[in-house]
Design a protein around this motif. Structure first.
Motif, PDB file in Angstrom:
ATOM      1  N   THR A 178       0.668  -1.265   0.040  1.00  0.00           N
ATOM      2  CA  THR A 178       0.009  -0.360  -0.193  1.00  0.00           C
ATOM      3  C   THR A 178       1.586   1.417  -0.526  1.00  0.00           C
ATOM      4  O   THR A 178       0.452   2.303  -0.696  1.00  0.00           O
ATOM      5  CB  THR A 178      -1.083  -0.370   1.023  1.00  0.00           C
ATOM      6  N   HIS A 205       1.799   4.269  -2.719  1.00  0.00           N
ATOM      7  CA  HIS A 205       0.825   5.578  -2.719  1.00  0.00           C
ATOM      8  C   HIS A 205       2.132   6.258  -3.160  1.00  0.00           C
ATOM      9  O   HIS A 205       2.153   7.089  -3.538  1.00  0.00           O
ATOM     10  CB  HIS A 205       0.349   5.751  -1.089  1.00  0.00           C
ATOM     11  N   THR A 261       1.658   9.603  -6.591  1.00  0.00           N
ATOM     12  CA  THR A 261       2.225  10.459  -5.849  1.00  0.00           C
ATOM     13  C   THR A 261       4.008  11.295  -6.445  1.00  0.00           C
ATOM     14  O   THR A 261       3.927  11.555  -7.556  1.00  0.00           O
ATOM     15  CB  THR A 261       3.089  10.316  -4.140  1.00  0.00           C
TER      16      THR A 261
END
Length: 431
Positions: A6, A10, A14
């Protein structure tokens, strides 16, 4: 999805969002995400259509069209994407030590036909001979643990640079003129320097280091170097230099150029190596390889490069000559010149000279894993867009490697499930 996956998902999101800030129009963000995802997903071919089929198998045609337009036609800045990729890598990179070198290199892409931009019969390092290919010049930042290309430009042979019809057909910008590879590399170095990348010595092989103008230009811009040179290079032995200008007899212009004489001339590098005593040679280990420690026998001495110095008013400054002569070989195998300080340890000279292995590995991974040489278009813009995004995808992988040791696969990136009885376009029996 596990917590670590996870977190990586992320970071990936980003990162892609940061890349998207360089594109201008919002409608380019979706094709960017699809393209970078397609490059990172497993697959034998990383040209546009196979990636479109992996990323969006239910809408291959429309996805292919949007990705193709994004790469081949949309006017976004490939250099800006490379800057984002560079900054993403530098932060985790310095955890393993400062930037140790800026490595100059070129790589070839074998090609058939004559219509793709820059294709010509020229030396191709991949094939080890002259053949039809494209050649790209790059500059990478590197230390012992992490490396990444931060500048990337196609070499345009003279036959292309002079041909207006071919230039127009593939969209070569009017400002792009013929430059030898060393001048392209020098311009890239000056740009990277102006953008505030942490300074480091330039490392290059003899294809660049043997060009005296390249070495002189680096010195003029305040950049030190460790560059390979050919055995035919000449230099003055330690403590020697060309004679001063002749005395002025009082008539005409005073002589200003240094001199050689019949008995006072520079020597070729093999002569300098052969004259060294046995005590000058040291066995140096520079890194651990897949088959154990990488080591060889080296010597170094302070010399003055002599190329056309009889046309100068002063001798060239002294610099290091590094020589590799492995045990069992009848002659030295490699030579380097370096403007690193006189106090530099031998082991540091050797480590930097041998650091080129990192970008050789980078080039292989960029081609084998990310499809750097899979671009099928013919245009200048598409060629550089594809290369920049391959490097951007590689930057994310390099940053993850710098964070994790050993790195885990990108398990959070999964291809969508294929529709029942799906066949890719072009497959036998496909509609």
């Amino acid at each position: 999805m596990r917590p670590t996956e996870t977190a990586r998902a992320h970071r990936f999101a980003t990162y892609v969002d940061q890349l998207a800030t360089t594109l201008g129009h919002q409608d380019r963000h979706g094709p960017l995400r699809a393209y970078v995802t397609g490059l990172c997903l497993p697959g034998d071919r990383k040209s546009i259509e196979p990636m479109a089929a992996r990323v969006d198998p239910r809408h291959v045609r429309s996805r292919h069209q949007s990705m193709h337009h994004f790469i081949a036609d949309a006017p976004w800045d490939a250099a800006a994407v490379l800057r984002v990729a560079r900054e993403w890598v530098l932060a985790p990179m310095v955890r393993h030590g400062p930037v140790a070198a800026w490595i100059v290199d070129d790589t070839g892409f074998p090609k058939k036909g004559q219509h793709s931009v820059g294709v010509a019969r020229q030396y191709c390092g991949v094939l080890g001979k002259q053949d039809n290919c494209q050649v790209v010049v790059s500059v990478s930042v590197a230390n012992d643990a992490v490396s990444l290309p931060v500048a990337y430009q196609l070499y345009l042979p003279e036959s292309w640079a002079r041909d207006r019809r071919r230039r127009r057909a593939v969209g070569v910008p009017p400002a792009v003129a013929f430059q030898p590879k060393w001048q392209i590399a020098l311009g890239q170095i000056q740009t990277v320097q102006a953008e505030g990348v942490p300074p480091a010595p330039v490392v290059a092989d003899a294809g660049y280091g043997d060009t005296t103008a390249f070495r002189d230009a680096l010195t003029t811009t305040g950049v030190t170097y460790v560059v390979g040179v050919k055995p035919e290079t000449t230099a003055w032995p330690p403590g020697e230099a060309p004679r001063p200008p002749q005395r002025w007899p009082g008539r005409g212009r005073p002589p200003t150029r240094v001199r050689r004489t019949a008995t006072h001339t520079p020597q070729r590098l093999p002569q300098l190596a052969a004259a060294l005593p046995a005590t000058a040679w040291r066995t140096v280990t520079w890194r651990e390889g897949t088959r154990g420690a990488m080591r060889s026998r080296f010597a170094r001495l302070r010399v003055r490069p002599a190329h056309r110095d009889e046309q100068r008013a002063t001798p060239r400054p002294a610099e290091w000559l590094l020589i590799e002569w492995p045990r069992g070989k009848s002659a030295p195998t490699k030579y380097w010149l370096s403007t690193l300080p006189e106090t530099t340890p031998l082991a540091e000279l050797v480590r930097l000279a041998k650091l080129r292995w990192r970008i050789e590995r980078d080039s292989q991974e960029l081609k084998d894993e990310l499809g750097l040489d899979h671009f099928e278009g013919r245009g200048w813009r598409g060629f550089h867009h594809h290369g920049a995004l391959c490097i951007a995808a590689y930057a994310f992988l390099a940053a993850e490697r710098a964070r994790l040791s050993p790195p885990a696969p990108l398990a959070f990136l999964t291809a969508p499930r294929l529709p029942k009885r799906f066949k890719p376009r072009g497959a036998p029996g496909a509609a």
